[in-house]
Motif scaffolding. Structure first.
Motif, PDB file in Angstrom:
ATOM      1  N   GLN A  99       0.849  -1.221  -0.005  1.00 17.74           N
ATOM      2  CA  GLN A  99      -0.015  -0.023  -0.192  1.00 17.74           C
ATOM      3  C   GLN A  99       0.815   1.332  -0.146  1.00 17.74           C
ATOM      4  N   ASP A 146       2.278   1.737  -3.339  1.00 19.96           N
ATOM      5  CA  ASP A 146       1.363   2.260  -4.191  1.00 19.96           C
ATOM      6  C   ASP A 146       0.992   3.709  -4.092  1.00 19.96           C
ATOM      7  N   SER A 199       3.436   6.216 -11.879  1.00 23.96           N
ATOM      8  CA  SER A 199       2.550   5.842 -12.681  1.00 23.96           C
ATOM      9  C   SER A 199       2.403   6.976 -13.881  1.00 23.96           C
TER      10      SER A 199
END
Length: 284
Positions: free
Chosen positions: A241, A244, A275
């Motif tokens: 997490q 992320d 990302s």
């Protein structure tokens, strides 16, 4: 009963000693002030010889009625002659008994020299029971001492389990818990992951842990195993997490450093990519 040539009589008799692996020793009986037993002849280190039971006899060859590690009590009515005494000592030695206890006052006021010599020749302890001390009192002392040892063993197990529960709650691993058991019980343990697979190798004369102790220890190890797996899984999820969040620019890469350090990853060895900017790497 047929004996093969060279076969010891004792190999054909029962090797059962008692219902307990806790055995009283010759030394325990000598230390029991209520008995006032004296040592006429006790070989070196023979004080640690275990005594499973007490057997009274006046037979010259009582082997068919003896079990290993019994203490043979006698008034010595058949041991007046040297030949009979030697035959008696050889017979009880062949049966693997713990020793001979001669009751004084009825037949002998003191141990015959030929009996002492025979015991010395066969390395069999010879104890002297004072006049007025019943043979059953010796057996009572064996039972009493064994009961005390059982109670001591149970208390030791209870204290050890309490300590293990505290350590388990503090996060100790299975290996660390077993190391504590090995240290306290002075034994070796192999863990097969089940109650049946938990094997104890005890030193000579030590009490084998009770079934209740082994079951509780096995349950505690299984609980510890599951808790460690659950905690490790939760930590991995937390790291995932966190990574992320870092990849989305919502957390600083340094926030992951403590978790990565716990897993042996040094700073600078792990590249995390956001990302929205695949060529812009963030070093931890």
């Amino acid at each position: 009963m047929t004996l093969l040539v060279g076969e010891s009589y004792n190999s054909t008799v029962s090797t059962e000693t008692s219902g307990s692996d806790l055995l009283v020793t010759i030394g325990d009986l000598l230390d029991d002030k209520s008995l006032a037993i004296q040592a006429s002849f006790v070989p070196t280190k023979a004080t640690s010889t275990p005594v499973s039971w007490v057997h009274a006899t006046e037979q010259v060859d009582p082997r068919p009625h003896l079990r290993r590690n019994e203490l043979v009590c006698t008034l010595g009515s058949s041991l007046v002659e040297a030949r009979s005494a030697r035959r008696f000592v050889e017979a009880v030695a062949d049966a693997g008994v713990a020793g001979i206890a001669l009751g004084l006052g009825e037949v002998h006021l003191e141990p015959p020299s030929h009996l002492i010599a025979a015991c010395a020749e066969s390395s069999i302890p010879l104890l002297l029971i004072p006049h007025g001390v019943p043979f059953l009192a010796v057996n009572d002392a064996v039972l009493r001492r064994r009961s005390e040892m059982e109670s001591e063993a149970r208390r030791k197990e209870t204290t050890l389990l309490s300590r293990l529960f505290v350590l388990a709650r503090a996060g100790d691993s299975e290996r660390e818990l077993l190391d504590v058991v090995r240290s306290v019980l002075e034994c070796d343990i192999t863990d097969g992951g089940t109650v049946e697979g938990l094997q104890f190798s005890m030193p000579p004369g030590a009490k084998v842990p009770s079934t209740e102790f082994v079951e509780q220890l096995s349950s505690l190890l299984e609980f510890t195993r599951r808790e460690n797996v659950r905690a490790a899984t939760e930590r991995l999820q937390q790291v995932g997490q966190l990574i992320d969040l870092i990849s989305k620019g919502l957390a600083h890469p340094a926030a992951a450093a403590p978790e990565l350090d716990q897993r042996g990853l040094e700073a600078g060895t792990c590249l995390l990519y956001t990302s929205d900017a695949a060529d812009d790497s963030l070093r931890v």
